[in-house]
Every structure is written in C-alpha cells, then in structure tokens.
Design an enzyme around this catalytic site. Structure first.
Site, PDB file in Angstrom:
ATOM      1  N   ARG A   1      34.376 -23.292   4.109  1.00  0.00           N
ATOM      2  CA  ARG A   1      35.314 -22.259   4.578  1.00  0.00           C
ATOM      3  C   ARG A   1      34.744 -20.857   4.360  1.00  0.00           C
ATOM      4  O   ARG A   1      35.025 -19.919   5.105  1.00  0.00           O
ATOM      5  CB  ARG A   1      36.700 -22.446   3.976  1.00  0.00           C
TER       6      ARG A   1
ATOM      7  N   LYS B   1      45.047 -23.942  -3.627  1.00  0.00           N
ATOM      8  CA  LYS B   1      43.792 -24.484  -4.149  1.00  0.00           C
ATOM      9  C   LYS B   1      43.747 -24.157  -5.630  1.00  0.00           C
ATOM     10  O   LYS B   1      43.878 -23.000  -6.027  1.00  0.00           O
ATOM     11  CB  LYS B   1      42.574 -23.883  -3.454  1.00  0.00           C
TER      12      LYS B   1
ATOM     13  N   GLY C   1      29.417 -12.280  -1.116  1.00  0.00           N
ATOM     14  CA  GLY C   1      29.298 -12.614  -2.535  1.00  0.00           C
ATOM     15  C   GLY C   1      30.316 -11.931  -3.425  1.00  0.00           C
ATOM     16  O   GLY C   1      30.680 -12.452  -4.478  1.00  0.00           O
TER      17      GLY C   1
ATOM     18  N   GLY D   1      34.004 -10.254   3.181  1.00  0.00           N
ATOM     19  CA  GLY D   1      34.640 -11.578   3.063  1.00  0.00           C
ATOM     20  C   GLY D   1      34.996 -11.876   1.617  1.00  0.00           C
ATOM     21  O   GLY D   1      34.135 -12.216   0.811  1.00  0.00           O
TER      22      GLY D   1
ATOM     23  N   HIS E   1      23.877 -21.640  -4.292  1.00  0.00           N
ATOM     24  CA  HIS E   1      24.574 -22.792  -3.720  1.00  0.00           C
ATOM     25  C   HIS E   1      25.143 -22.498  -2.326  1.00  0.00           C
ATOM     26  O   HIS E   1      25.026 -23.304  -1.406  1.00  0.00           O
ATOM     27  CB  HIS E   1      25.697 -23.210  -4.679  1.00  0.00           C
ATOM     28  N   GLN E   2      25.749 -21.316  -2.155  1.00  0.00           N
ATOM     29  CA  GLN E   2      26.443 -21.023  -0.889  1.00  0.00           C
ATOM     30  C   GLN E   2      25.484 -20.684   0.257  1.00  0.00           C
ATOM     31  O   GLN E   2      25.856 -20.799   1.435  1.00  0.00           O
ATOM     32  CB  GLN E   2      27.388 -19.817  -1.053  1.00  0.00           C
TER      33      GLN E   2
ATOM     34  N   ASN F   1      15.425 -13.158  -2.071  1.00  0.00           N
ATOM     35  CA  ASN F   1      16.144 -13.593  -3.271  1.00  0.00           C
ATOM     36  C   ASN F   1      15.440 -13.011  -4.478  1.00  0.00           C
ATOM     37  O   ASN F   1      14.224 -12.802  -4.459  1.00  0.00           O
ATOM     38  CB  ASN F   1      16.186 -15.127  -3.353  1.00  0.00           C
TER      39      ASN F   1
ATOM     40  N   SER G   1      25.723 -13.235  -6.625  1.00  0.00           N
ATOM     41  CA  SER G   1      26.753 -12.924  -7.615  1.00  0.00           C
ATOM     42  C   SER G   1      26.386 -11.649  -8.368  1.00  0.00           C
ATOM     43  O   SER G   1      26.670 -11.514  -9.553  1.00  0.00           O
ATOM     44  CB  SER G   1      26.939 -14.106  -8.566  1.00  0.00           C
TER      45      SER G   1
HETATM   46  P1  NAD Z   1      24.884 -19.252  -7.283  1.00  0.00           P
HETATM   47  O1  NAD Z   1      25.053 -19.021  -8.747  1.00  0.00           O
HETATM   48  O2  NAD Z   1      24.506 -20.603  -6.814  1.00  0.00           O
HETATM   49  O3  NAD Z   1      23.768 -18.232  -6.739  1.00  0.00           O
HETATM   50  C1  NAD Z   1      23.818 -16.870  -7.089  1.00  0.00           C
HETATM   51  C2  NAD Z   1      22.853 -16.072  -6.238  1.00  0.00           C
HETATM   52  O4  NAD Z   1      22.984 -14.677  -6.600  1.00  0.00           O
HETATM   53  C3  NAD Z   1      21.371 -16.416  -6.458  1.00  0.00           C
HETATM   54  O5  NAD Z   1      20.683 -16.277  -5.236  1.00  0.00           O
HETATM   55  C4  NAD Z   1      20.915 -15.334  -7.443  1.00  0.00           C
HETATM   56  O6  NAD Z   1      19.519 -15.062  -7.358  1.00  0.00           O
HETATM   57  C5  NAD Z   1      21.714 -14.147  -6.942  1.00  0.00           C
HETATM   58  N1  NAD Z   1      21.901 -13.075  -7.928  1.00  0.00           N
HETATM   59  C6  NAD Z   1      22.641 -13.139  -9.061  1.00  0.00           C
HETATM   60  N2  NAD Z   1      22.598 -11.958  -9.697  1.00  0.00           N
HETATM   61  C7  NAD Z   1      21.809 -11.143  -8.960  1.00  0.00           C
HETATM   62  C8  NAD Z   1      21.382  -9.797  -9.094  1.00  0.00           C
HETATM   63  N3  NAD Z   1      21.754  -9.046 -10.124  1.00  0.00           N
HETATM   64  N4  NAD Z   1      20.581  -9.290  -8.146  1.00  0.00           N
HETATM   65  C9  NAD Z   1      20.192 -10.055  -7.087  1.00  0.00           C
HETATM   66  N5  NAD Z   1      20.571 -11.317  -6.894  1.00  0.00           N
HETATM   67  C10 NAD Z   1      21.361 -11.864  -7.825  1.00  0.00           C
HETATM   68  O7  NAD Z   1      26.219 -18.742  -6.607  1.00  0.00           O
HETATM   69  P2  NAD Z   1      26.860 -19.198  -5.217  1.00  0.00           P
HETATM   70  O8  NAD Z   1      27.741 -20.368  -5.456  1.00  0.00           O
HETATM   71  O9  NAD Z   1      25.816 -19.260  -4.176  1.00  0.00           O
HETATM   72  O10 NAD Z   1      27.845 -17.962  -4.946  1.00  0.00           O
HETATM   73  C11 NAD Z   1      27.315 -16.690  -4.623  1.00  0.00           C
HETATM   74  C12 NAD Z   1      28.421 -15.662  -4.697  1.00  0.00           C
HETATM   75  O11 NAD Z   1      29.408 -15.962  -3.696  1.00  0.00           O
HETATM   76  C13 NAD Z   1      29.190 -15.639  -6.024  1.00  0.00           C
HETATM   77  O12 NAD Z   1      29.429 -14.298  -6.378  1.00  0.00           O
HETATM   78  C14 NAD Z   1      30.485 -16.351  -5.705  1.00  0.00           C
HETATM   79  O13 NAD Z   1      31.534 -15.960  -6.557  1.00  0.00           O
HETATM   80  C15 NAD Z   1      30.703 -15.869  -4.282  1.00  0.00           C
HETATM   81  N6  NAD Z   1      31.613 -16.677  -3.483  1.00  0.00           N
HETATM   82  C16 NAD Z   1      32.393 -15.998  -2.606  1.00  0.00           C
HETATM   83  C17 NAD Z   1      33.283 -16.687  -1.809  1.00  0.00           C
HETATM   84  C18 NAD Z   1      34.122 -15.931  -0.815  1.00  0.00           C
HETATM   85  O14 NAD Z   1      35.039 -16.528  -0.243  1.00  0.00           O
HETATM   86  N7  NAD Z   1      33.826 -14.702  -0.532  1.00  0.00           N
HETATM   87  C19 NAD Z   1      33.387 -18.080  -1.924  1.00  0.00           C
HETATM   88  C20 NAD Z   1      32.536 -18.764  -2.796  1.00  0.00           C
HETATM   89  C21 NAD Z   1      31.640 -18.037  -3.579  1.00  0.00           C
END
Ligand code: NAD
Length: 321
Positions: free
Chosen positions: A110, A67, A220, A292, A137-138, A159, A199
C-alpha cells in the site's frame, strides 16, 4: 469471520490491485466520504516495542476497521519481522468483525501503491529516468510499483551504504531496466521521478540537486523529526499529500511549515487530482512533490481487496466467531 493469513497475501494481491485500492480511497478521502481516525502510537515499556493503531471509515467502499501493529526491535533475533501488523475489518452495517488479515506485506504494497498513484497523476508523461533514494525493506516494492507508471528507460539509485543497492539492482534487472548506483548530484541531475524511502532524520536530497520538471514521491518521513529533502525545496515545489493534517505534523512538509517555507494552505490532496477538482501539475517545468505519510484507510483498502481475492480463490479461512 474470514481470516487471510500473512502467508497467502503474496499470491493474492498484486501491485496493480493495490494501486486501484489506494487510488480509490485517496479519491474518497478528498471527496470527504472517507476519513481517518486519530492515530495511536505508544512506547509500551516492554520489549522496547512501539505499538499503535491506525483506523478509519470509507463510506464509499464501506471499509471500517483498523491496522494494529508496531515495531519490535528484538524480533530479528527470533527469526521474525521487526515490523508486525494485522488488519481488522468490521461490517459497517452491524459492527461485527468481518475479517482479520495479515498486514506486513500489505503495508509495503500500500505504501508503494501510494507513490505509484502520485507518479501516475503528477509526473510528466515523458519521464524516462527513475531515481530511488534508499535501499531498505520498502525500496524494492517502491521500484516495482513506480516503474510500471511511465515508460522508464533506466533506474539510478543512491543509498548511504551503496553495497546494499544489490537488491534494487536485481529488481531493475527483472523489470528489464538498466541500473546504476550514482551520487546524489547525479541522481538529481538525471531523474525525472525521484522516490525517497529512507528512515533519515536529516535532509539527504538538497534543493539545488533537483531539476525543474521532476516529480518527487517522499515516502520515508512518517514520524515527527524524520526528514529526507531540504525544506527549501518545498518552497519552489507544488506539494501534494495523502492527508494534510499528517503532512504538516509528521510528514516531509513538517520542516518547511516550521521554517516558514510553506503554508498549510499551499498543500493539496492527491485525491483532489484523482477526482479532477485540482488540476495537478501545471507545467512541464514545475516540480511536484507527493508527501506520502501513510494513512489507515490505505491499509483497510488493500486488506479489503485481499479478502475479496481470498474468497474468490478459495484460500480464505472461515471461522465462527
Ligand atoms: P529500512 O530500515 O529497511 O531501511 C532504511 C533505509 O534508510 C536504508 O536504505 C538506510 O540506508 C536509509 N537511511 C537510514 N538513515 C539514513 C540517513 N541518516 N541518511 C541516509 N539514509 C538513511 O526501512 P524501510 O522499511 O525500508 O522504511 C523506510 C522508511 O519508510 C522508514 O522511515 C519507514 O518508517 C517509512 N515508511 C513509510 C510508510 C508510509 O506510508 N509513508 C510506510 C512504511 C514505511
């Protein structure tokens, strides 16, 4: 060569099909018949972009590929998604490119499937309350996939900006589940399963807020420095992961390992539970935690399922290449 455009993915692959693909590849990883290659991730010095690729080979499913993608912060202004990814699959017998598949929606599916697989294998069977930390988003994908794994009766969520919980509330309503925005204290006190999907770079959920018997899916933290739960929590928790090397270096366990709260040898692969070589949850009071981290083999597994479904439904684009 087959092309499966991003636009057709939503109508092709369901959370259930993603669950099956991810469960199978976690099992293959634990059985050592599938492995991830080293991850590449670079700040390219253009458009503030972070670019990289995750790749691997599953000998059981014959999925070979990568990917490719990353984060382009300026994309939103152009009406594009900031995270962009594409999956390339190769024929394991010949090395020829087999398929190119849009990877944006697949990434969310996934990732949610990984949390769902952890809940299916590690949460208490009588889990009733699902807690979600994060509303980005996730989060909605996580809610949809995890809610299907137990007879949940309600959803509580937290949140940083509570007004952004609207989208999760809508998904809960679609699923027929009552939804409440709560404090972290209440979320920990009420939840049987907690998904963290933020994040954040600092612990959000504290050790004292999590009650015995909880299953946590910490989704996250996928980068060095990120953190969602207090490291001390991992000391009284049975920790599972998708891949141990990532868990200790860039997953939620990185902090507990650095602080001496956890040893690498204490972390088990979720795939071992799926294969029956690890007993999983030991008692109703035990806290289980799935770290994860996200591996390339998950992407290949769901992309391959999407290719099969696209061919079956006649929406795959075939090109001479
Ligand atoms: P996003 O930017 O759409 O949302 C981020 C979320 O984190 C929001 O709810 C925001 O309020 C919260 N947040 C950010 N900083 C914060 C803090 N200091 N305290 C409390 N809440 C906080 O991001 P997303 O696309 O939903 O992704 C979320 C996380 O998942 C990211 O870290 C991303 O890298 C991770 N992710 C992990 C995988 C995996 O396979 N494990 C896959 C995709 C994304």
């Amino acid at each position: 060569m087959i092309i499966v455009p991003e636009a057709v993915i939503a109508d092709l692959i369901t959370p259930e099909a993603s669950f099956d693909a991810v469960e199978q590849v976690f099992a293959s990883m634990a059985a050592k018949s599938a492995y991830n290659f080293p991850v590449i991730r670079e700040a390219i010095g253009h458009a503030d972009a972070l670019y990289g690729f995750k790749s691997g080979f599953d000998r059981a499913g014959l999925n070979l590929g990568l990917k490719s993608g990353g984060y382009w912060p300026g994309n939103a202004e152009r009406g594009l998604t900031n995270h962009q990814s594409t999956v390339f699959l190769f024929d394991a017998d010949t090395g020829k490119c087999r398929a190119v598949v849009g990877g944006n929606l697949l990434t969310a599916l996934r990732t949610a499937a990984a949390a769902a697989v952890s809940v299916a294998h590690l949460a208490r069977k009588d889990a009733k309350v699902l807690g979600i930390v994060g509303a980005g988003h996730q989060a909605a994908f996580q809610l949809r996939a995890v809610a299907a794994q137990r007879g949940f009766e309600r959803v509580v969520a937290w949140n940083r900006s509570p007004e952004k919980l609207d989208r999760l509330a809508k998904v809960a309503a679609e699923l027929g589940l009552p939804f409440e925005s709560v404090s972290l204290d209440d979320l920990g006190a009420q939840s049987d399963v907690i998904v963290t999907i933020t994040s954040s770079f600092d612990a959000i959920l504290r050790d004292a807020q999590v009650r015995p018997g909880t299953h946590l899916a910490c989704m996250g933290t996928d980068t060095k420095g990120k953190q969602e739960v207090e490291a001390a929590l991992l000391a009284r928790t049975r920790v599972f992961t998708d891949e141990i090397a990532q868990s200790v270096s860039l997953g939620e366990a990185q902090h507990a390992i650095a602080d001496g709260h956890l040893r690498e040898a204490d972390i088990a692969e979720l795939g071992a539970v799926i294969n029956g070589t690890h007993p999983g949850r030991a008692s109703a009071d035990e806290i289980t935690l799935f770290d994860g981290t996200g591996v390339g083999l998950q992407d290949l597994a769901v992309a391959s399922a999407a290719v099969d479904l696209a061919v079956e439904k006649g929406v795959a684009v075939e090109v001479e290449f």
